[in-house]
Design a protein around this motif. Structure first.
Motif, short mmCIF file in Angstrom:
data_model
loop_
_atom_site.label_atom_id
_atom_site.label_comp_id
_atom_site.label_asym_id
_atom_site.label_seq_id
_atom_site.Cartn_x
_atom_site.Cartn_y
_atom_site.Cartn_z
N GLN A 137 46.50 26.96 38.02
CA GLN A 137 47.28 25.77 37.70
C GLN A 137 48.25 26.04 36.56
OE1 GLN A 137 47.76 23.10 39.22
NE2 GLN A 137 47.84 21.28 37.94
N ALA A 138 47.81 26.74 35.53
CA ALA A 138 48.69 27.07 34.40
C ALA A 138 49.85 27.93 34.86
CB ALA A 138 47.90 27.78 33.31
N GLU A 139 49.59 28.85 35.78
CA GLU A 139 50.66 29.70 36.27
C GLU A 139 51.71 28.90 37.03
OE1 GLU A 139 48.25 33.95 36.73
OE2 GLU A 139 48.51 32.67 38.49
N ARG A 140 51.27 27.90 37.79
CA ARG A 140 52.24 27.06 38.50
C ARG A 140 53.05 26.23 37.51
NH1 ARG A 140 47.82 26.58 42.12
NH2 ARG A 140 47.15 24.60 41.18
N MET A 141 52.38 25.69 36.53
CA MET A 141 53.06 24.82 35.57
C MET A 141 54.08 25.59 34.74
SD MET A 141 49.79 22.60 34.26
CE MET A 141 50.74 21.56 33.15
N LEU A 142 53.75 26.84 34.39
CA LEU A 142 54.57 27.61 33.47
C LEU A 142 55.37 28.71 34.15
CD1 LEU A 142 51.93 27.94 30.59
CD2 LEU A 142 53.70 26.19 30.88
N ASN A 143 55.33 28.75 35.49
CA ASN A 143 56.07 29.74 36.27
C ASN A 143 55.84 31.15 35.71
OD1 ASN A 143 57.80 30.66 38.30
ND2 ASN A 143 59.61 30.53 36.98
N THR A 144 54.57 31.54 35.64
CA THR A 144 54.22 32.80 35.02
C THR A 144 53.01 33.41 35.70
OG1 THR A 144 53.80 33.84 32.88
CG2 THR A 144 52.64 31.77 33.31
N LYS A 145 52.60 34.57 35.23
CA LYS A 145 51.36 35.21 35.66
C LYS A 145 50.56 35.60 34.43
CE LYS A 145 50.19 36.29 39.22
NZ LYS A 145 49.33 35.57 40.21
N TYR A 146 49.34 35.13 34.38
CA TYR A 146 48.44 35.50 33.30
C TYR A 146 47.75 36.82 33.64
CZ TYR A 146 48.71 31.19 30.57
OH TYR A 146 49.13 30.15 29.77
N ALA A 147 47.27 37.51 32.60
CA ALA A 147 46.51 38.74 32.79
C ALA A 147 45.47 38.83 31.68
CB ALA A 147 47.42 39.96 32.76
N VAL A 148 44.47 39.66 31.91
CA VAL A 148 43.50 39.98 30.86
C VAL A 148 44.03 41.20 30.12
CG1 VAL A 148 41.13 40.64 30.33
CG2 VAL A 148 41.60 39.09 32.25
N TYR A 149 44.20 41.06 28.81
CA TYR A 149 44.66 42.17 27.98
C TYR A 149 43.53 42.58 27.05
CZ TYR A 149 49.31 41.05 29.68
OH TYR A 149 50.40 40.82 30.49
N ARG A 150 43.46 43.87 26.78
CA ARG A 150 42.38 44.42 25.96
C ARG A 150 42.94 45.03 24.68
NH1 ARG A 150 39.82 49.47 25.47
NH2 ARG A 150 37.60 49.32 24.88
N HIS A 151 42.21 44.83 23.59
CA HIS A 151 42.56 45.42 22.30
C HIS A 151 41.60 46.58 22.07
CE1 HIS A 151 43.33 45.55 17.91
NE2 HIS A 151 44.47 44.96 18.22
N PRO A 152 42.02 47.83 22.37
CA PRO A 152 41.08 48.96 22.37
C PRO A 152 40.32 49.15 21.07
CG PRO A 152 43.16 49.59 23.37
CD PRO A 152 43.38 48.25 22.75
#
Length: 597
Positions: A136-151
């Motif tokens: 839903q957030a991706e539709r609202m914000l026209n974006t793609k979320y991802a999981v990012y890692r802080h090594p």
């Protein structure tokens, strides 16, 4: 307008009905990164049904009036000096315009979110929190979320490289999070570090009473409350407004101030304070785990109260750090910590007169819209009468990484946020005694986000002239310059887990200065006057002679010798270190005697 006062609930995610008005189809980018912020790496795609608490910051309708009021009530030459605003008066200035409310509600309805179900978090109505899925957030914000890692920490967060909003909403919405700000509490840096032990517990340096007229050289190596009280002339002042005056410490990163360690610290370094306690306030799932003492939290409370006791102390433990868990049906709390802490404080009827923060990020890693929103919240604290101090960073002019994140990897001096915010008092570092000199770690420089405020213009002019064209390609000479003040930043004796260890960093400097100003606030309250509130206009004008000028030392970085301390204000130690007795006398000037009326 459908503003509700209940807690956040899960919004209805049913498909929106087709609307004849296609105004939501015209979208434009709100913020985007050119590359993944340094220190992070792509890990994976999050499950589409993973839940986010999406926070929407609406434009504050009269924020310009609030900033004007901040400067007026903080300027000792102005007739409104000391006439701080109430919570209700501030709320009226930062509340969104009805048109902004209507536009956001219509947008939510377009996405199948009924505003009467998506409960809005109220301070002045400028922040809306809805619980939505990643899809839903991706539709609202026209974006793609991802999981990012802080090594380096193992932290994982759900973020996006850019997000968009309908063009119409750009004039109504300041910021949405979590989106492009990666600086969660795991990656925020506490500006302190453990040093080699400077002295044994039976050292003469651990004296609990030192004459300001004869500060021993040992205080330049082994710093204790007695050293600081002597250096900054607070030894003989006894606070009296203990029922009305208080000091608050911001704590993140699962840092917990330990009560037993505080008593051991008092026993060793401030015996008259033994038995006194602090209040622990938990925000957004923050904890108070007394089995896990934190060096940063202990440093902050031990030294702020080591100077300001018996002023009342409060430690604010802000939570929100559970790791991303793809199998969990509970939303990962990825809201940025400053927003949680500030929203809590601003929702209180009364707030501490003095606050200290010892955490920061490189300014370039903080999206401008987010930094501006947080900075404006600092302004709200100031206009309500709170003095807020923050550490300037421990990496000199480089901020820990001199390369820009705009895709060019250009070497530049990197300012630190929130020290670069013009509505906060940034504190750099010194070391040694007789004389004090600039600590090489002391963060300082020029903001790339915020213009130099008027209160700094004349005071910093000579430094800018002396700097000339040196490093002109490495910094923004027209930006807000910092630090504003300084204090000792090495050799602090901190009790942690029952043991005395040595800690350094501007994390030590900020609570030290906060402790001194807590005493100044005590003095004013006893005299029936208002607390100092936002102190920068004051210290750059009638109180600028109340500091010990630091004239030697430098803060290198980025392959250069960096910036140097010099006579007058400089971008390593600011105006210098505080002299309580001088400031006490200057504050008795007729122009700064406004009372609470």
């Amino acid at each position: 307008m459908l503003w509700l006062s209940a807690l956040v609930v899960i919004a209805q995610l049913s498909a929106a009905k087709p609307l004849l008005n296609q105004r939501w189809d015209d979208q434009s980018v709100k913020h985007a990164w050119v590359e993944i912020p340094k220190g992070w790496e792509y890990h994976s795609a999050p499950p589409a049904d993973h839940l986010l608490d999406l926070r929407i910051g609406l434009k504050q309708d009269k924020i310009d009036q609030l900033i004007s009021s901040l400067y007026e009530v903080s300027d000792p030459a102005h007739g409104r000096y000391g006439k701080h605003l109430s919570k209700e008066e501030v709320d009226a200035l930062v509340a969104p315009h009805p048109d902004s409310v209507d536009a956001v509600e219509a947008w939510l309805e377009h996405h199948g979110i009924n505003p009467s179900d998506a409960h809005f978090r109220l301070t002045a109505g400028e922040w809306v929190t809805i619980r939505v899925s990643v899809a839903q957030a991706e539709r609202m914000l026209n974006t793609k979320y991802a999981v990012y890692r802080h090594p380096s920490t193992g932290s994982q967060v759900v973020r996006t490289m850019e997000y968009s909003l309908p063009t119409e909403l750009h004039s109504h919405v300041d910021v949405i999070s979590p989106t492009t700000y990666f600086g969660t509490m795991q990656s925020m840096r506490a500006t302190s570090f453990i040093q080699p032990q400077a002295a044994s517990p039976d050292s003469d340096s651990f004296a609990t009473n030192i004459s300001p007229l004869d500060v021993p050289a040992s205080c330049g190596v082994t710093v204790t409350p007695a050293c600081l009280r002597a250096l900054y002339n607070t030894t003989d002042y006894v606070p009296q407004a203990t029922d009305n005056n208080s000091l608050g410490i911001a704590s993140y990163l699962e840092q917990y101030a330990n009560d037993a360690d505080l008593q051991t610290f008092f026993t060793t370094f401030r015996p008259d304070a033994v038995g006194s306690t602090v209040e622990h306030v938990q925000i957004n799932g923050g904890l108070d785990d007394q089995s896990l003492p934190g060096i940063e939290a202990n440093l902050d409370i031990q030294y702020s109260l080591g100077i300001a006791w018996p002023t009342r102390g409060t430690v604010y433990s802000t939570g929100g750090e559970p790791p991303f868990n793809a199998s969990s049906t509970t939303p990962t709390n990825t809201n940025e910590p400053y927003l949680d802490w500030l929203n809590y404080l601003l929702n209180q009827t009364t707030i501490p007169q003095t606050l200290s923060n010892s955490y920061g990020d490189q300014e370039q890693t903080v999206p401008l819209d987010y930094a501006t929103s947080v900075c404006n919240m600092f302004a709200q604290l100031g206009v309500r009468g709170s003095s807020l101090f923050t550490s300037s960073g421990d990496h000199g002019v480089g901020g820990g990484d001199c390369n820009t994140n705009d895709g060019t990897n250009t070497v530049k001096f990197q300012p630190i946020f929130p020290a670069s915010c013009p509505y906060i008092t940034a504190v750099g570092g010194t070391t040694g005694v007789n004389p004090e000199v600039a600590a090489s770690l002391s963060g300082g420089g020029f903001s790339n986000y915020f213009r130099r405020p008027a209160y700094q213009t004349s005071t910093v002019a000579s430094f800018i002239i002396a700097l000339g064209d040196e490093y002109s390609d490495l910094h923004n000479a027209s930006g807000r310059t910092y630090p504003d003040l300084a204090a000792q930043a090495a050799g602090f004796q901190v009790v942690n887990g029952g043991e005395t260890i040595t800690v350094g960093g501007t994390s030590a400097s900020a609570p030290t200065v906060a402790g001194v100003f807590a005493l100044l606030n005590d003095m004013r309250i006893v005299e029936g006057k208002s607390p100092l509130g936002f102190v920068n206009p004051l210290i750059y004008s009638v109180a600028k002679d109340g500091f010990n000028d630091i004239v030697s030392g430098n803060a290198p970085g980025c392959g250069t010798d960096g910036l140097s301390a010099r006579a007058g204000w400089d971008a390593v130690t600011g105006l210098g270190t505080p002299d309580f007795l001088k400031l006490q006398a200057l504050l008795k000037d007729a122009r700064v005697t406004n009372d609470y009326s």
